[in-house]
Design an enzyme around this catalytic site. Structure first.
Site, PDB file in Angstrom:
ATOM      1  N   HIS A  73       0.842  -1.008  -0.005  1.00  0.00           N
ATOM      2  CA  HIS A  73       0.079  -0.196   0.018  1.00  0.00           C
ATOM      3  C   HIS A  73       0.907   1.105  -0.111  1.00  0.00           C
ATOM      4  O   HIS A  73       2.032   1.152   0.314  1.00  0.00           O
ATOM      5  CB  HIS A  73      -0.935  -0.074   1.169  1.00  0.00           C
ATOM      6  CG  HIS A  73      -2.121  -1.149   1.171  1.00  0.00           C
ATOM      7  ND1 HIS A  73      -2.956  -1.172   2.335  1.00  0.00           N
ATOM      8  CD2 HIS A  73      -2.487  -1.892   0.420  1.00  0.00           C
ATOM      9  CE1 HIS A  73      -3.766  -2.132   1.796  1.00  0.00           C
ATOM     10  NE2 HIS A  73      -3.542  -2.507   0.672  1.00  0.00           N
ATOM     11  N   GLU A  83       0.960   3.907   1.972  1.00  0.00           N
ATOM     12  CA  GLU A  83       1.579   4.235   3.326  1.00  0.00           C
ATOM     13  C   GLU A  83       2.805   3.348   3.757  1.00  0.00           C
ATOM     14  O   GLU A  83       3.807   3.940   4.295  1.00  0.00           O
ATOM     15  CB  GLU A  83       0.376   4.009   4.615  1.00  0.00           C
ATOM     16  CG  GLU A  83      -0.599   4.904   4.371  1.00  0.00           C
ATOM     17  CD  GLU A  83      -1.766   4.198   3.540  1.00  0.00           C
ATOM     18  OE1 GLU A  83      -2.843   4.621   3.730  1.00  0.00           O
ATOM     19  OE2 GLU A  83      -1.563   3.368   2.699  1.00  0.00           O
ATOM     20  N   ALA A  88     -15.196  10.728 -39.359  1.00  0.00           N
ATOM     21  CA  ALA A  88     -14.174  10.186 -40.485  1.00  0.00           C
ATOM     22  C   ALA A  88     -14.930  10.660 -41.672  1.00  0.00           C
ATOM     23  O   ALA A  88     -16.143  11.422 -41.750  1.00  0.00           O
ATOM     24  CB  ALA A  88     -14.582   8.657 -40.755  1.00  0.00           C
ATOM     25  N   MET A  89     -14.369  10.712 -42.909  1.00  0.00           N
ATOM     26  CA  MET A  89     -15.031  11.245 -43.921  1.00  0.00           C
ATOM     27  C   MET A  89     -16.048  10.312 -44.595  1.00  0.00           C
ATOM     28  O   MET A  89     -16.254   9.194 -43.820  1.00  0.00           O
ATOM     29  CB  MET A  89     -13.869  11.121 -45.238  1.00  0.00           C
ATOM     30  CG  MET A  89     -12.795  11.993 -45.015  1.00  0.00           C
ATOM     31  SD  MET A  89     -13.041  13.802 -45.301  1.00  0.00           S
ATOM     32  CE  MET A  89     -12.763  13.609 -47.355  1.00  0.00           C
ATOM     33  N   GLY A 147     -16.724   2.776 -32.691  1.00  0.00           N
ATOM     34  CA  GLY A 147     -16.925   3.903 -33.538  1.00  0.00           C
ATOM     35  C   GLY A 147     -18.354   4.226 -32.881  1.00  0.00           C
ATOM     36  O   GLY A 147     -18.768   4.199 -31.757  1.00  0.00           O
ATOM     37  N   ALA A 163     -24.292   2.843 -28.104  1.00  0.00           N
ATOM     38  CA  ALA A 163     -24.465   1.633 -27.116  1.00  0.00           C
ATOM     39  C   ALA A 163     -24.417   2.070 -25.898  1.00  0.00           C
ATOM     40  O   ALA A 163     -25.226   1.987 -25.124  1.00  0.00           O
ATOM     41  CB  ALA A 163     -23.963   0.488 -27.581  1.00  0.00           C
TER      42      ALA A 163
END
Length: 320
Positions: free
Chosen positions: A50, A52, A163-164, A251, A257
């Site tokens: 940890h 500490e 995107a194109m 994408g 979704a």
């Protein structure tokens, strides 16, 4: 405390399933404000040592009489993997503990603080708690909601295209923005794309920053079918399990979704100073029935320029 919280991010995501915690030990400086930092620690891979324990080991005898700045309440339960940090701090002889946030784990929740006070250690609570929780967001989300913390990344033109029209998208954003996106990859346990992105781009989804190449996340595919070798198939946003943090990179269908399922906790919006016009939209249908439902759901948490690109970071506002 801000420095201890920043230090805690070094442990993310490698500390999972334990929280990523930062600890700084400071010896008071006579007749001066502040003090002298004698040791630093952060949760190590796999959750041990940890923060500490790491700081105390580095400090040695210099820990006696020091102030411990810790981003999460020191644990109060011992395990086979190590002693309780509250006991370690007491044994080291610290004089004061400044704690950002209480540990919601019922094995500790307040018990670590009580043990320190019972031993005569001065305790200051709730210093920058929101910032500490944000730095531990994946672990905190798992404890509060029982699910992973999900970040959605969108890299778009000014008119919201990813995107194109023919699907070409390399590169919308510049080198600095892409480097920042690789840093985000290194901060997550898994990264996900949809089938369309896999088929169109064949993305590697690895981390290509010097010194962080070993931090590449597991590769997940949102699909009802099979995933290629080296990938894990995920049938729906609700089916995600086994990790505390997930980065959704693309994408439009995968992004939609997760938004429709209300499983996005943080949104990274990279915008390049270009107009595409007639390109592919960043999002599909997210199930919004009324425009009024869209208001008040997101809070701007950060905004900065990365080269010529604008990054805006939004956090999901949850009231329940």
């Amino acid at each position: 405390m801000a420095a201890a919280i920043a230090l805690s991010r070094r442990g993310r995501p490698a500390s999972a399933p334990n929280p990523n915690v930062g600890c700084i030990l400071v010896q008071p400086a006579p007749a001066k404000a502040g003090g002298r930092v004698v040791a630093r620690g952060w949760t190590q891979p796999g959750g041990r040592p940890h923060a500490e324990a790491m700081a105390l080991a580095a400090a040695g005898d210099a820990a006696r009489g020091a102030t411990a700045y810790v981003s999460l309440e020191p644990c109060a339960h011992a395990s086979a993997r190590g002693p309780a940090c509250s006991d370690l701090l007491i044994a080291a002889g610290i004089a004061r503990a400044v704690i950002a946030a209480r540990d919601p784990d019922p094995r500790t929740d307040g018990a670590g603080i009580a043990r320190l006070r019972a031993a005569g250690v001065e305790v200051v609570e709730e210093l920058l708690p929101a910032e500490a929780r944000a730095a531990m967001a994946p672990w905190w989300t798992r404890h509060a909601w029982g699910r992973p913390f999900v970040t959605l990344k969108l890299a778009t033109s000014l008119d919201g295209c990813i995107a194109m029209a023919d699907g070409s998208s390399r590169w919308i954003t510049g080198e600095r923005a892409r480097a920042h996106a690789h840093l985000e990859r290194a901060m997550h346990q898994a990264i996900l794309v949809g089938r369309g992105t896999l088929d169109a781009d064949a993305p590697g989804l690895d981390v290509r920053l010097p010194g962080l190449e070993d931090r590449s996340p597991a590769k997940w595919l949102l699909t009802r079918g099979k995933a290629p070798a080296g990938w894990t198939a995920i049938s729906s946003p609700e089916a995600i399990d086994g990790v505390d943090s997930l980065l959704v990179e693309g994408g439009a269908g995968a992004a939609a979704a997760f938004l429709a399922a209300d499983r996005v906790d943080r949104l990274l919006l990279y915008r390049a100073p270009m107009l595409i016009g007639g390109g592919r939209a960043a999002l599909g249908d997210i199930g919004l029935a009324d425009l009024a439902e869209a208001h008040g759901r997101w809070r701007l948490a950060d905004s900065r320029l990365l080269g010529s690109d604008q990054l805006d970071v939004y956090e999901r506002v949850r009231r329940d």
